[in-house]
Design an enzyme around this catalytic site. Structure first.
Site, PDB file in Angstrom:
ATOM      1  N   HIS A   9       5.017 -12.002  11.061  1.00 11.06           N
ATOM      2  CA  HIS A   9       5.389 -10.846  10.374  1.00 11.06           C
ATOM      3  C   HIS A   9       5.561  -9.851  11.376  1.00 11.06           C
ATOM      4  CE1 HIS A   9       2.745 -12.003   6.758  1.00 11.06           C
ATOM      5  NE2 HIS A   9       3.957 -11.850   6.269  1.00 11.06           N
TER       6      HIS A   9
ATOM      7  N   ARG B 102       5.487  -6.377  12.273  1.00  9.65           N
ATOM      8  CA  ARG B 102       4.734  -5.089  12.584  1.00  9.65           C
ATOM      9  C   ARG B 102       3.539  -5.650  13.205  1.00  9.65           C
ATOM     10  NH1 ARG B 102       3.352  -3.292   6.344  1.00  9.65           N
ATOM     11  NH2 ARG B 102       1.854  -5.247   5.953  1.00  9.65           N
ATOM     12  N   GLU B 103       3.080  -6.950  13.395  1.00 11.12           N
ATOM     13  CA  GLU B 103       2.059  -7.272  13.905  1.00 11.12           C
ATOM     14  C   GLU B 103       1.999  -7.679  15.617  1.00 11.12           C
ATOM     15  OE1 GLU B 103       0.745 -10.690  11.255  1.00 11.12           O
ATOM     16  OE2 GLU B 103       0.954  -9.261   9.593  1.00 11.12           O
TER      17      GLU B 103
ATOM     18  N   ASN C  45       5.630 -15.346   5.048  1.00 12.32           N
ATOM     19  CA  ASN C  45       4.301 -16.015   4.953  1.00 12.32           C
ATOM     20  C   ASN C  45       4.251 -16.338   3.098  1.00 12.32           C
ATOM     21  OD1 ASN C  45       2.658 -17.343   6.203  1.00 12.32           O
ATOM     22  ND2 ASN C  45       0.887 -15.772   5.826  1.00 12.32           N
ATOM     23  N   ARG C  46       5.481 -16.072   2.448  1.00 11.53           N
ATOM     24  CA  ARG C  46       5.225 -16.415   0.928  1.00 11.53           C
ATOM     25  C   ARG C  46       6.370 -17.394   0.759  1.00 11.53           C
ATOM     26  NH1 ARG C  46       1.357 -14.107   2.161  1.00 11.53           N
ATOM     27  NH2 ARG C  46       0.245 -12.093   1.220  1.00 11.53           N
TER      28      ARG C  46
ATOM     29  N   TYR D 261      -3.931  -7.602  10.804  1.00 11.55           N
ATOM     30  CA  TYR D 261      -5.118  -7.546  11.570  1.00 11.55           C
ATOM     31  C   TYR D 261      -6.315  -7.718  10.520  1.00 11.55           C
ATOM     32  CZ  TYR D 261      -5.197  -3.287   8.960  1.00 11.55           C
ATOM     33  OH  TYR D 261      -5.105  -2.440   7.737  1.00 11.55           O
TER      34      TYR D 261
ATOM     35  N   TYR E 287      -7.332 -12.534  -0.102  1.00  6.63           N
ATOM     36  CA  TYR E 287      -6.793 -12.544  -1.468  1.00  6.63           C
ATOM     37  C   TYR E 287      -6.326 -13.869  -1.695  1.00  6.63           C
ATOM     38  CZ  TYR E 287      -3.375 -10.496   1.864  1.00  6.63           C
ATOM     39  OH  TYR E 287      -2.704 -10.096   2.810  1.00  6.63           O
TER      40      TYR E 287
ATOM     41  N   GLU F 107      -6.225 -13.952  12.343  1.00  5.54           N
ATOM     42  CA  GLU F 107      -5.985 -12.701  12.070  1.00  5.54           C
ATOM     43  C   GLU F 107      -6.803 -12.025  13.414  1.00  5.54           C
ATOM     44  OE1 GLU F 107      -4.236 -11.057   9.812  1.00  5.54           O
ATOM     45  OE2 GLU F 107      -3.973 -12.427   8.158  1.00  5.54           O
TER      46      GLU F 107
END
Ligand code: ING
Ligand code: ZN
Length: 268
Positions: free
Chosen positions: A24, A26-27, A102-103, A158, A208, A231
């Site tokens: 991802h 922005r991480e 990640n999907r 995060y 989730y 995470e």
């Protein structure tokens, strides 16, 4: 896409560990932490020679390079890849970009909630599994070495959680206990460095339910028994925009965790 292999050669049937970061965009703490791990493996290898001699390491620090670049140049909170959606994949007239990498993995792809068919959303699953060259290349590489790779680790942020499959459904894998025990070792070593609190459990139970994640695929398709999503910090006060002075301490504690779980495969 850049991949670092750390190996002393010799036998080709040593256990291997895969670590990716930056899936991802922005991480940012994720590529930074993977870079810290590369520093330990390459520059400081004399501090832990057994971890280099008896294990092969496959490390991909920036698994979504176009998205990472875009989060630097244009939109700090960009999450997805940068592929352009066709008219059929979006729900409006506006041009939309990016698939949630990640999907996008080919295991129960598109099932359940938290994975959208609308290209304009942040959790767009893509037009088909492995539509993205990034996830396709990673999965091909891993499948070619699936018997050698004993641990699959993917670093996100995060929330300070050590996530165990499954993410796509509430049930747990049948060897969940073994996976949990190893993860617990990692979390203990991590928390011992400076007291950072981590939660341990499945993505479905702690966050989730969502399908198409890389850790589910590594376990369900590649058959890598120990597959985890970590995470990284924090728990939300800075969120994705973690201050730079956190890079070193997060690197130290995460490396402590990785060393500890690696020893499961080096101490006979
Ligand atoms: N969180 C993960 C995400 O992809 C996750 C959580 C992990 C979901 C594994 C499913 C499987 O949404 C972040 N921060 O990316
Ligand atoms: Zn993420």
């Amino acid at each position: 896409m850049k991949l670092l292999k750390v190996s002393t050669g010799g036998e080709s049937n040593k256990p291997a560990i895969w670590i990716d970061g930056g899936l991802h965009a922005r991480e940012w703490i994720s590529p930074a932490t993977v870079t810290y791990i590369m520093l330990q493996l390459v520059e400081f290898r004399d501090l832990h020679p057994e971890l280099i001699d008896s294990v092969d390491w496959y490390i991909m620090p920036v698994a979504n390079p176009d998205g990472y670049e875009y989060s630097h140049s244009t939109d700090r909170l960009w999450r997805k890849t940068r592929s352009r959606a066709t008219a059929e994949q979006r729900w409006g007239r506006r041009a939309c970009y990016g698939v949630d990498p990640n999907r996008n993995w080919d295991f129960h792809w598109g099932e359940g909630p938290a994975s959208s068919s609308n290209a304009c959303t942040d959790d767009f699953r893509g037009p088909r599994p492995f539509s993205e060259p990034e996830t396709k290349a990673m999965s091909d590489f891993i499948l070619n070495r699936k018997d050698q790779i004993k641990i699959y680790l993917t670093l996100h942020s995060y929330s300070q959680m050590w996530l165990v499959p499954w993410g796509y459904k509430d049930e747990k894998p049948k060897d969940y206990y073994d996976m949990y025990i190893l993860a617990e070792k990692g979390v203990e070593a991590l928390e011992a460095v400076r007291g950072t609190d981590y939660l341990l459990g499945t993505a479905a139970e702690l966050l989730y339910t969502s399908s198409g994640g890389s850790d589910d695929w590594a376990k369900g398709v590649a058959g890598i028994k120990y597959s985890y999503t970590i995470e990284l910090p924090d728990t939300g006060s800075h969120g994705f925009v973690l201050p730079a002075h956190e890079i070193e301490p997060v690197g130290q504690e995460t490396w402590a965790a990785i060393k500890s779980i690696t020893r499961h495969f080096t101490d006979a």
